[in-house]
Design a protein around this motif. Sequence first.
Motif, mmCIF file in Angstrom:
data_model
loop_
_atom_site.group_PDB
_atom_site.id
_atom_site.type_symbol
_atom_site.label_atom_id
_atom_site.label_comp_id
_atom_site.label_asym_id
_atom_site.label_seq_id
_atom_site.Cartn_x
_atom_site.Cartn_y
_atom_site.Cartn_z
ATOM 1 N N ALA A 69 0.823 -1.214 0.000
ATOM 2 C CA ALA A 69 0.000 0.000 0.000
ATOM 3 C C ALA A 69 0.856 1.263 0.000
ATOM 4 C CB ALA A 69 -0.915 -0.009 1.221
ATOM 5 N N SER A 70 2.005 1.216 0.695
ATOM 6 C CA SER A 70 2.809 2.440 0.841
ATOM 7 C C SER A 70 3.257 3.009 -0.497
ATOM 8 C CB SER A 70 4.038 2.168 1.716
ATOM 9 O OG SER A 70 3.643 1.801 3.015
ATOM 10 N N SER A 73 -0.287 4.417 -2.758
ATOM 11 C CA SER A 73 -1.390 5.138 -2.112
ATOM 12 C C SER A 73 -1.669 6.485 -2.774
ATOM 13 C CB SER A 73 -1.056 5.349 -0.636
ATOM 14 O OG SER A 73 -0.324 6.528 -0.479
ATOM 15 N N LEU A 345 -6.108 -2.450 1.048
ATOM 16 C CA LEU A 345 -6.268 -1.786 2.343
ATOM 17 C C LEU A 345 -6.455 -2.869 3.391
ATOM 18 C CD1 LEU A 345 -8.921 0.978 1.560
ATOM 19 C CD2 LEU A 345 -6.437 1.187 1.579
ATOM 20 N N GLY A 370 -6.814 2.377 5.486
ATOM 21 C CA GLY A 370 -6.834 3.411 4.433
ATOM 22 C C GLY A 370 -6.343 4.765 4.886
#
Length: 434
Positions: A69-70, A73, A345, A370
């Motif tokens: 996710a990093s 995003s 997420l 999220g």
Amino acid sequence: MTDTYSTTHALNWYAEGSTQRPFAHLQGEIAVDVCVVGGGIAGCSAALHLAERGYQVAVLEAESIGYGASGRSGGQCLPGVSCGQTQLEKLLDPALARAAWDLTVEGLALQQQLMARHDIDCDWQAGHLQVCCHRRHERELHAELEHLQRRYDYHSLEWIDRSAIAEHVGSACYVSGALDRQAGHLHPLKYTQGLARAAVSAGATVYEGSRVLGRQRTARGWQLVTREGTVSCREVVLAGNATLGNWEPSLQRKILGVGTYMIATQSLSQERAQQLIPQNVAVSDMNWIIDYFRLSADRRLLFGGEVSYGGLYPAHYAGALRKRMQRVFPELSTTPITHHWGGWLDITVNRAPHFGRLEPGVYFVQGFSGHGLALAGIAGKLLAEAVAGTQERFDVFARLRHADFPGGPWLRRPALVFAMLWYRLRDSLGSLTS
Ligand SMILES: Cc1cc2nc3c(=O)[nH]c(=O)nc-3n(C[C@H](O)[C@H](O)[C@H](O)COP(=O)(O)OP(=O)(O)OC[C@H]3O[C@@H](n4cnc5c(N)ncnc54)[C@H](O)[C@@H]3O)c2cc1C
């Protein structure tokens, strides 16, 4: 989960043109003080802060730094937690709720310090605007702003009323909003890679392509096993987010991996970019399924939203997002979309973050739901404090209680899909019921 995940990464605009030199994968046996599982913001920040304290640290990343996710995003860096501060007050006593809020604000400041101290060039721009679509949103956001000012002395939020909203966002969809100049946006993959480089400079070792498959107890502490190697260590930090795997079932039960999506337009002209977001702030709306967007350093509109509770990456999401973007900015109806990608997420039942210890010497952070860009960084610092024996600040979040997702492994997705249909309906009825 992993196969469909890989196919989407090729289209991730952030990853295109990345100049980060790859790290080797783990081969053979090594021994360190602390092994960090996961090379996202949480894992890299933990490794950096641990190495700065003199610990020998290894980071094991299944794919590449920022692959999760990093590095995918929206890049919006905000204070607070996903469930909102009023909800957090129902889960913690007032002093702890205050401490939690203050830590999230510290997370924003820490980001600035880390960028400056480690020379991380990641296109930082100050300013986040939360926008209201109708009167109910206005009432809710205004009440929240007053609450944060009164109870938390948070004075960075400025109310943007109906007469001024067009100075901040060029869309007829929004009636007013709240501008936070302490919050802002950045290139999340560059930021995560910068943290990894800083961790290495501080003495940590990073291994990519090194998925952890299991953990076992040893006389010295723990051993983590990958396909081609092992790491022996006294302490373990688990920061694998939604894709950690099923070898830690007690963590897996508390989160659900939800697919969410982003698109990027081609670079826009200076005038067009200025017309859409005149002050180059990040923007997100107040719906349950939010639309969020911002300009990149090369003036693309990066637009996120849509969630898939089926946990898949259906191809039609790019088209669905494009429609949402055109509703907000009809002038982009013929602008080409050059990239689209998805990510996972890690949402919890109550949407509050999930930190804690599984056993002595095994720490974890997950469940950012999220809202983890700023929080995951401070989480890494709190993990390092906890490993070094100062538990208080880590425990502010570790005290939050979390339920398992109802329905067990097979029924929990259908149950959630059903619940989400209700929230979607609520979003679309919002303007009628306000
Ligand atoms: C599309 C999208 C948009 C988002 N937008 C925003 C936003 O605008 N603002 C915001 O605040 N938050 C946003 N988020 C959420 C935010 O990105 C996350 O909360 C945050 O990055 C979590 O960081 P992390 O380090 O915990 O996890 P991750 O970044 O997911 O890192 C976990 C890493 O662990 C690795 N891993 C997993 N299992 C293993 C294993 N077994 N062995 C080794 N490595 C493993 C993964 O490959 C991954 O790289 C967004 C998320 C997505 C997906």
